[in-house]
Design an enzyme around this catalytic site. Structure first.
Site, PDB file in Angstrom:
ATOM      1  N   GLU A 152       0.858  -1.181   0.000  1.00 14.08           N
ATOM      2  CA  GLU A 152       0.000   0.000   0.000  1.00 14.08           C
ATOM      3  C   GLU A 152       0.899   1.238   0.000  1.00 14.08           C
ATOM      4  OE1 GLU A 152      -3.477   0.329   0.087  1.00 14.08           O
ATOM      5  OE2 GLU A 152      -2.683   2.335  -0.305  1.00 14.08           O
ATOM      6  N   PHE A 256       8.943  16.449  -2.620  1.00  8.71           N
ATOM      7  CA  PHE A 256       9.826  15.852  -1.608  1.00  8.71           C
ATOM      8  C   PHE A 256      11.208  16.493  -1.582  1.00  8.71           C
ATOM      9  CE2 PHE A 256       7.899  12.490   0.945  1.00  8.71           C
ATOM     10  CZ  PHE A 256       6.603  12.667   0.494  1.00  8.71           C
ATOM     11  N   CYS A 267       6.169   5.697   9.319  1.00 12.70           N
ATOM     12  CA  CYS A 267       6.639   4.896   8.172  1.00 12.70           C
ATOM     13  C   CYS A 267       8.091   5.153   7.795  1.00 12.70           C
ATOM     14  CB  CYS A 267       5.731   5.144   6.976  1.00 12.70           C
ATOM     15  SG  CYS A 267       4.008   4.782   7.332  1.00 12.70           S
TER      16      CYS A 267
END
Ligand code: UGA
Length: 444
Positions: A152, A256, A267
């Protein structure tokens, strides 16, 4: 289709509600009774924009239900998604895969017909193969349980959109093109018919590695710009202009490259550590050793922020008040796991400052984790009497703060922008000294 989703955290609850939204009949499963009770009432136990509406609608329609009963889950469907947590092991870099193992170990013996178990959690490569062994050991005679990996890629804050309109679907399976792949694809048919995206079918190990590699790349990109940001500070250059300029090269891309306090959350930090640990176990430890540097560049930004605040307070934090705007690890989330914002607030407090923290959504979680910090009910309240105002999470609410209004309640006139998100000109025009990470002489 009928399906279950094991784990009802950020990943599992979103997946369960969104699968129901796509028209499937879904049973969400968790060991946490309190969480299941809230979900049954249609309440999302965390902050995720857009999810409460979907969950409520699907609970009311009866398309998604929740249980703690594994036997009920085994009975309900032959397709079982697994979205439980894989946190960092205490005192180690490696991931703790005990929760995924437990789901398979408990579910397998309850199956009465052939079933597919689809892992979505982020796991060290090799986990799916191990889970297949566990399933094979535990299933009843004559029953086959096939383990598939379908990572995911959803981001907190965009979880619904990322689930309903993914940019790719990755399916790792032992026999590509076979009936098991067809079952997993079936779950995504409504997405593939309405808004198609590429489907990459591969082996289990590649699918597991795709996910950790994606997160490691994102972390590396952030730390790259933050390393350049250190040089910008030393050279009196502006990292935001530099990021705009290099980001215009399509091979690099601007996303980013947001320099500032760096990455946190449940994460990226733990995934790069688990990747290093797993590479080491496989004998490829040198390959991933640069991630150690990625990690330390990231952690250095937090210390640099505290140094900037100390400088702004005249070299000593004792007796000073710092308003810390933001506690969540990023905006549109109430998640404070490994949050750079809270970490900075904690360090300021340890060094003698009174850190007064405000966050639009994460105050309860922040209080539970750091009960000794001072918390305010609004941004302006946090700034009352502050010697320094520090923006640590780029919530839109902070970007729109009126510098004149803040000046009326604060003691000092120093704005420290930890996320390079504030309108510097407006703050300077209102008489504030504006400092930011990665922007040296050019803006001070
Ligand atoms: C991340 C990945 O982006 C998802 O694709 C992945 O599915 C997810 O982890 C996961 O493994 O479950 P998430 O943790 O929600 O998603 O957050 P990101 O949006 O990736 O942001 C991570 C951190 O990086 C935040 O603290 C954010 O403030 C920081 N960041 C991000 C920067 O410091 N600079 C940037 O330019 C971008």
């Amino acid at each position: 289709m009928r399906m279950t989703v094991f784990g009802t955290g950020y990943l599992g609850a979103t997946h369960a509600a969104c699968m129901a939204e796509l028209g499937h009949e879904v049973l969400g499963v968790d060991v946490d009774e309190a969480k299941i009770d809230r979900l049954r009432r249609g309440e999302v136990p965390f902050y995720e924009p857009g999810l409460p509406e979907i969950l409520k609608r699907q609970v009311e329609a009866g398309r998604v239900r929740f249980t703690t009963d594994y036997a009920e889950a085994a009975e309900f469907a032959d397709l079982h998604f697994i979205g439980v947590g894989t946190p960092q092991r205490k005192g180690e870099f490696a991931a703790d895969t005990s929760h995924v193992q437990e789901v398979v170990a408990r579910l397998a013996p309850l199956l009465t017909a052939d079933a597919v178990m689809v892992g979505k959690s982020t796991v060290p490569v090799g986990t799916a193969a191990r889970l297949q062994e566990i399933a094979d050991e535990r299933v009843r005679a004559g029953v086959r349980a096939e383990v598939v990996w379908n990572p995911e890629f959803l981001r907190e804050g965009f979880a619904v959109a990322d689930t309903l309109t993914p940019d790719r679907i990755v399916i790792g399976v032992r026999e590509p093109g076979g009936p098991v792949e067809e079952v997993v694809r079936g779950a995504y048919v409504p997405i593939l018919e309405s808004d198609p995206c590429p489907v990459i079918v591969t082996d289990l190990a590649t699918a597991e590695l795709v996910k950790v590699s994606a997160n490691a790349f994102l972390a590396t990109k952030i730390s790259f710009i933050n390393a350049v940001s250190e040089v910008c500070e030393a050279a009196g250059a502006d990292v935001t202009v530099l990021a705009d300029a290099i980001g215009m090269d399509p091979r690099i891309g601007r996303r980013f490259l947001g320099a500032g306090l760096g990455f946190g959350g449940g994460c990226l930090p733990k995934d790069i550590r688990a990747f290093m640990a797993r590479a080491g176990e496989l004998g490829a430890d040198q390959a991933m050793s640069f991630l150690r540097e990625v990690d330390s560049i990231n952690m250095r930004r937090r210390e640099r922020m505290v140094d900037l605040a100390t400088e702004a307070c005249g070299g000593m934090l004792i007796g000073k008040t710092v308003a810390v705007l933001g506690a969540a690890f990023k905006p549109d989330s109430d998640d404070v796991r490994d949050s750079p914002a809270l970490n900075v607030a904690g360090m300021l407090s340890l060094k003698g400052a009174q850190a007064v923290v405000y966050d639009p959504q994460a105050l309860d979680n922040a209080r539970a984790l750091f009960p000794t910090l001072t918390y305010a009910g609004s941004a302006l309240e946090a700034c009352e009497g502050a010697d320094v105002v520090l923006v640590a999470t780029e919530w839109p609410e902070f970007l729109g703060l009126d510098p004149a209004a803040v000046a009326r309640v604060a003691r000092g006139r120093i704005m420290l922008d930890g996320r390079n998100c504030m309108p510097a000109e407006a703050w300077r025009a209102a008489g504030w000294t504006y400092r930011a990470l990665g922007r040296g002489v050019a803006v001070s």
